[in-house]
Design a protein around this motif. Sequence first.
Motif, short mmCIF file in Angstrom:
data_model
loop_
_atom_site.label_atom_id
_atom_site.label_comp_id
_atom_site.label_asym_id
_atom_site.label_seq_id
_atom_site.Cartn_x
_atom_site.Cartn_y
_atom_site.Cartn_z
N GLU A 179 46.81 -11.81 -18.86
CA GLU A 179 45.79 -11.11 -19.32
C GLU A 179 44.54 -12.15 -19.47
O GLU A 179 42.87 -11.85 -19.42
CB GLU A 179 45.85 -10.23 -20.26
CG GLU A 179 47.14 -9.42 -20.53
CD GLU A 179 47.47 -8.76 -21.18
OE1 GLU A 179 47.30 -9.08 -23.04
OE2 GLU A 179 48.04 -7.66 -21.40
N THR A 180 44.90 -13.34 -19.31
CA THR A 180 44.37 -14.29 -19.85
C THR A 180 44.35 -15.47 -18.73
O THR A 180 43.41 -16.35 -19.18
CB THR A 180 44.66 -14.99 -21.66
OG1 THR A 180 46.33 -16.00 -20.98
CG2 THR A 180 44.54 -14.26 -22.24
N GLU A 228 35.71 -12.71 -13.67
CA GLU A 228 36.31 -11.61 -13.41
C GLU A 228 35.10 -10.55 -14.32
O GLU A 228 34.68 -10.37 -13.92
CB GLU A 228 37.38 -10.92 -12.56
CG GLU A 228 37.15 -9.57 -11.58
CD GLU A 228 35.62 -9.93 -10.74
OE1 GLU A 228 34.60 -9.09 -10.43
OE2 GLU A 228 35.58 -11.18 -10.14
N ARG A 229 36.48 -11.01 -15.42
CA ARG A 229 35.62 -9.88 -16.41
C ARG A 229 34.06 -10.70 -16.95
O ARG A 229 33.24 -9.45 -17.62
CB ARG A 229 36.39 -9.80 -17.70
CG ARG A 229 37.78 -8.75 -17.35
CD ARG A 229 38.05 -8.81 -19.12
NE ARG A 229 39.96 -8.90 -18.80
CZ ARG A 229 40.95 -8.97 -19.22
NH1 ARG A 229 41.16 -9.39 -20.66
NH2 ARG A 229 41.79 -8.46 -18.69
N THR A 230 33.85 -11.53 -17.20
CA THR A 230 33.08 -11.98 -17.97
C THR A 230 31.70 -11.51 -16.79
O THR A 230 30.99 -11.29 -16.87
CB THR A 230 32.03 -13.36 -17.67
OG1 THR A 230 33.73 -13.66 -19.24
CG2 THR A 230 31.27 -14.26 -18.73
N VAL A 276 41.22 -13.97 -14.36
CA VAL A 276 40.94 -13.46 -15.27
C VAL A 276 39.52 -12.51 -16.10
O VAL A 276 38.80 -11.83 -15.81
CB VAL A 276 42.51 -12.27 -15.41
CG1 VAL A 276 42.21 -10.58 -16.40
CG2 VAL A 276 43.28 -11.89 -14.35
N ILE A 277 39.84 -13.42 -16.76
CA ILE A 277 38.24 -13.67 -17.99
C ILE A 277 37.31 -13.41 -17.04
O ILE A 277 36.30 -13.28 -17.17
CB ILE A 277 38.75 -14.89 -18.74
CG1 ILE A 277 40.07 -14.84 -19.04
CG2 ILE A 277 37.30 -15.13 -19.86
CD1 ILE A 277 40.08 -14.21 -19.68
N GLU A 312 31.24 -9.41 -14.38
CA GLU A 312 31.33 -7.78 -14.34
C GLU A 312 30.19 -7.49 -15.87
O GLU A 312 29.72 -6.33 -15.16
CB GLU A 312 33.01 -7.01 -14.31
CG GLU A 312 33.71 -7.09 -12.68
CD GLU A 312 34.69 -6.45 -13.01
OE1 GLU A 312 34.93 -6.26 -13.94
OE2 GLU A 312 35.39 -6.61 -12.07
N PHE A 313 30.71 -8.23 -17.08
CA PHE A 313 30.05 -8.00 -17.49
C PHE A 313 28.07 -8.19 -17.71
O PHE A 313 27.69 -7.21 -17.84
CB PHE A 313 30.19 -8.54 -19.30
CG PHE A 313 30.42 -9.30 -20.10
CD1 PHE A 313 29.75 -7.05 -20.75
CD2 PHE A 313 29.16 -9.98 -21.07
CE1 PHE A 313 28.49 -7.21 -22.33
CE2 PHE A 313 28.17 -9.78 -21.99
CZ PHE A 313 27.98 -7.88 -23.00
N GLN A 351 26.77 -6.11 -15.00
CA GLN A 351 26.58 -4.26 -15.76
C GLN A 351 25.14 -4.56 -16.65
O GLN A 351 24.10 -3.91 -16.87
CB GLN A 351 27.54 -4.11 -16.79
CG GLN A 351 28.65 -3.16 -15.90
CD GLN A 351 29.74 -3.38 -17.37
OE1 GLN A 351 29.83 -3.37 -18.84
NE2 GLN A 351 30.90 -2.92 -16.46
#
Length: 86
Positions: free
Chosen positions: A65-66, A73-75, A70-71, A77-78, A81
């Motif tokens: 998760e960390t 990609e989430r950043t 992964v981080i 995507e944020f 958006q």
Amino acid sequence: SIIKIGAIGLGLPALASDWGYLREALGPAAISYGATADDLAATIDALTDEQLAAAAAAATARKAETDWSVIAERTFEFFDQIVTGR
């Protein structure tokens, strides 16, 4: 601290104070000891193999998760958006 987060990368349990950031970052990989040196000593004295194994398994699970990929990609995507208004 970076050392505690590094424990996740190695799949190791970590002794952690009750500081909110550590509880959030380490999740069930943290073995909480309270806030004082006496609390820490008592926690170390009372550690069981089962506690250590459960926290190590949680650290290994938390590692996925960390991971930086992964981080990242989430950043991305944020920010995407925010920019696109989705």
